[in-house]
Structure formats: structure tokens, C-alpha cells
Design a protein around this motif. Structure first.
Motif, PDB file in Angstrom:
ATOM      1  N   ASN A   1       0.743   4.285  -2.756  1.00  0.00           N
ATOM      2  CA  ASN A   1       0.575   5.687  -2.388  1.00  0.00           C
ATOM      3  C   ASN A   1       1.727   6.547  -2.900  1.00  0.00           C
ATOM      4  O   ASN A   1       1.513   7.661  -3.393  1.00  0.00           O
ATOM      5  N   GLU A   2       2.947   6.029  -2.806  1.00  0.00           N
ATOM      6  CA  GLU A   2       4.115   6.825  -3.167  1.00  0.00           C
ATOM      7  C   GLU A   2       4.415   6.812  -4.665  1.00  0.00           C
ATOM      8  O   GLU A   2       5.174   7.652  -5.155  1.00  0.00           O
TER       9      GLU A   2
ATOM     10  N   LEU B   1       0.831  -1.208   0.000  1.00  0.00           N
ATOM     11  CA  LEU B   1       0.000   0.000   0.000  1.00  0.00           C
ATOM     12  C   LEU B   1       0.863   1.255   0.000  1.00  0.00           C
ATOM     13  O   LEU B   1       0.512   2.257  -0.637  1.00  0.00           O
TER      14      LEU B   1
ATOM     15  N   LEU C   1      -5.797   4.021  -4.641  1.00  0.00           N
ATOM     16  CA  LEU C   1      -6.010   3.444  -3.311  1.00  0.00           C
ATOM     17  C   LEU C   1      -7.466   3.084  -3.066  1.00  0.00           C
ATOM     18  O   LEU C   1      -8.122   3.563  -2.132  1.00  0.00           O
TER      19      LEU C   1
ATOM     20  N   GLY D   1      -0.250   7.247  -6.191  1.00  0.00           N
ATOM     21  CA  GLY D   1      -1.078   8.157  -5.409  1.00  0.00           C
ATOM     22  C   GLY D   1      -2.457   7.627  -5.072  1.00  0.00           C
ATOM     23  O   GLY D   1      -2.806   6.471  -5.331  1.00  0.00           O
ATOM     24  N   GLU D   2      -3.250   8.497  -4.485  1.00  0.00           N
ATOM     25  CA  GLU D   2      -4.547   8.124  -3.932  1.00  0.00           C
ATOM     26  C   GLU D   2      -5.530   7.619  -4.984  1.00  0.00           C
ATOM     27  O   GLU D   2      -6.484   6.923  -4.650  1.00  0.00           O
TER      28      GLU D   2
END
Length: 331
Positions: free
Chosen positions: A286-287, A282, A294, A290-291
Motif C-alpha cells: 500500500n505504501e 500488505l 492490492l 498503492g491500491e
């Protein structure tokens, strides 16, 4: 065969049309794939390792655990699968912790085509999807008509998603257009008479592709051919999902969206067994992308045992006590 990937809006359609020459011939496709930037193996592995050291605590960890549960394709792919086992797995997918109904549902139940109907009936209107492996999973060693019949059987039984395997032999021999055309044919076989379509996840079996460059090429090939998700592995070989090979897939979907405006999901599968492992992935998401990725619309875990560890860690956070393996069912 010209590029005909479904586009996300007119701008994406125009971008895709501008790339139609890429898949016009085996030569043009090879030139494109081999023209992709080479993978810096040391840099890739270093970044994956560094991101894997991120410490996630308390509230963030609780959020990550629930998110990971919601992203699981809870899987049983054994020769000894029975209708009863599939029904039990479906019940667990809908209510992973019967004593705590705040626990999220999993994203999907993943089974062989002959168990799709059982899973579909068991899940009802729960919102949990049915995914089916197909195309002579896991080896993919069958003639195309046999593979397409496998897909058609799963879709007719009600599969919401189809996980296909590419022909690794053809890919490694450099027959990229053959692999592309096969993915396109499977994509077409995912369509139903009512014009809806099962989502297509394309499995590369990254552990058999030998190099990181090949994994990047396979990622772009799958996306050009219309994959809704690209997936690392079948879970049936020695090397399955790893942070470095998943990072390559994440970088590929990021670059693909920047290039053509189409977002594609990612699914690491096989070997992800602990909460700590899931959180590392995860963080990678995210890194790297990005969102936007997610959610279970765009990121999944292919797993059978991961859910149990997530449930035990979730209970520990809520009660302060570690319940141990007797707290969860053994699948």
C-alpha cells in the motif's frame, strides 16, 4: 535479442520500443542493469522496519485478513505429494473455512507439473487458478530444452500460471543476456495453441543473489524479458521472502510501470507464516505501489502454513475467541 515484452496499449508499446537497444547485446544489457541506481541498504532496511510497525486494528485488520487469504498461492511442493493430498489442498483452497462460507477463496493452488491435471480437475469452475513450478525447480540446474519441456508439460496439463526459476549461476556470473533469453523462451513455452497463455512468474531466489543491487537488477531483467509477476524465492533455501527484498521488488515494478507503462505483479514466497507477517507485507504494498497492486491480480503470497493462522485470526475477530490450531486442517 530485441525487446518484445507484451505492452499494455499503444503508448506502452512505443515506450518499450524505445528501449529495444537495452537487450540488443550482453554489453548493452549489462550497461543498463549496472546503470540502475544503487540500493541504499540502510535506508531500505529502515523503511521496511518502520512500515512493519504500523498498527492495523478491528475493521482494517478484518479487511486485511480477507485480502491476504484471497492472495495466497496455497502450495504443496514435496516429493511425497499424492493425488489425495493435492485434492484435499484444492478443497481447502476453495472453502478455507468449511464452517464459514463467507471466507474468501485463495488465489491459486501451486503444485509440481505432474499434479497439475489432478488440481485442475479438483478445482473445476471454482475460479481458483492452478499454478505450477517448472524449469527444474528449485535449483534450475538443467539444460534449456529440459526446462522448456517441463513448462510445456505443465501448460498442456492445464496450468494457468507457471513459476520458473532463473539460472542464478548465469546471473551471478554476469551472463545477463543468457538469463534474459531463457526467460523469453519460457514465456513462449507458456503459450497455448488457442493463443492464450499461462501467466509467467519469474523467481529470483533473492537469498542467493548476495546483494540488494543484484535483486534490483534481477527484477528489471525479469520484467524486461516479459514476466507477469516477479517472485522473491522458491521457499526452499535458508533466506526467502523478507520485507527488505520484497520492498526492492515493489519499487522495481513501480518504476517499471512509470518508465514503460506495463504493470507487473509481485509475489513474496517462503517464510511468511503469520497474520502479522502478512499484514506487514500488505502495508509495504500500500505504501510503495498503492491500491493498484492490492488485489490477487497483482500481489500474491507463496505459502503453505500462512492460511491456517489467517483463519484462526479471522475466527477470533468474528467470535471473540481464539480457537487454536485444532480449528484448522494440517496440510
Amino acid at each position: 535479442m530485441p525487446l518484445t515484452v507484451p505492452a499494455h496499449g499503444p503508448e506502452a508499446a512505443a515506450r518499450l520500443a524505445s528501449m529495444s537497444d537495452v537487450t540488443a547485446s550482453d554489453g548493452s544489457l549489462r550497461r543498463f542493469l549496472h546503470g540502475l541506481p544503487g540500493v541504499d541498504a540502510v535506508g531500505l532496511e529502515g523503511r521496511a522496519a518502520t512500515l512493519g510497525t504500523r498498527s492495523i486494528k478491528t475493521t482494517a485488520k478484518a479487511y486485511a485478513i480477507d485480502l491476504a487469504i484471497s492472495m495466497i498461492d496455497l502450495t504443496t511442493l514435496e516429493g511425497a505429494d499424492t493425488p489425495g493430498k493435492v485434492r484435499a489442498l484444492c478443497a481447502k483452497g476453495v472453502h478455507p473455512d468449511p464452517l464459514d462460507r463467507s471466507t474468501p477463496k485463495v488465489a491459486a493452488i501451486c503444485v509440481y507439473p505432474d499434479m497439475v491435471k489432478v488440481a485442475k480437475e479438483s478445482l473445476g469452475d471454482s475460479g481458483v487458478k492452478v499454478a505450477s513450478v517448472a524449469t527444474a525447480f528449485p535449483a534450475g540446474r538443467a539444460a534449456l530444452p529440459v526446462k522448456l519441456a517441463d513448462v510445456a508439460d505443465a501448460v498442456a496439463a492445464g496450468a494457468d500460471e507457471v513459476d520458473m526459476v532463473i539460472d542464478r549461476g548465469a546471473f551471478l556470473a554476469g551472463h545477463y543476456l543468457k538469463v534474459y533469453d531463457e526467460i523469453r523462451a519460457v514465456k513462449e513455452a507458456c503459450r497455448r495453441p488457442d493463443s492464450t497463455s499461462a501467466h509467467l512468474k519469474v523467481i529470483f531466489e533473492t537469498g542467493e543473489l548476495s546483494t540488494y543491487d543484484n535483486i534490483r537488477r534481477a527484477s528489471w531483467l525479469g520484467m524486461l524479458a516479459g514476466a507477469d509477476f516477479i517472485k522473491t524465492s522458491t521457499g526452499k533455501v535458508a533466506v526467502n521472502a523478507t520485507p527488505p527484498n520484497t520492498l526492492i521488488l515493489l519499487e522495481a515494478v513501480r518504476d517499471f510501470r512509470e518508465t514503460v507503462g506495463v504493470q507487473v505483479g509481485v509475489k513474496p514466497a517462503g517464510g511468511i507464516r503469520t497474520t502479522k507477517d502478512a499484514i506487514k507485507f500488505l502495508v509495504l504494498v500500500n505504501e510503495t505501489v498503492g491500491e493498484d497492486w492490492l488485489s490477487n491480480d497483482w500481489f500474491r503470497f507463496g505459502a503453505s502454513s500462512l492460511l491456517n493462522d489467517l483463519l484462526m485470526q479471522r475466527q477470533k475477530l468474528s467470535t471473540g475467541r481464539y480457537s487454536g490450531p485444532d480449528y484448522v486442517t494440517v496440510d
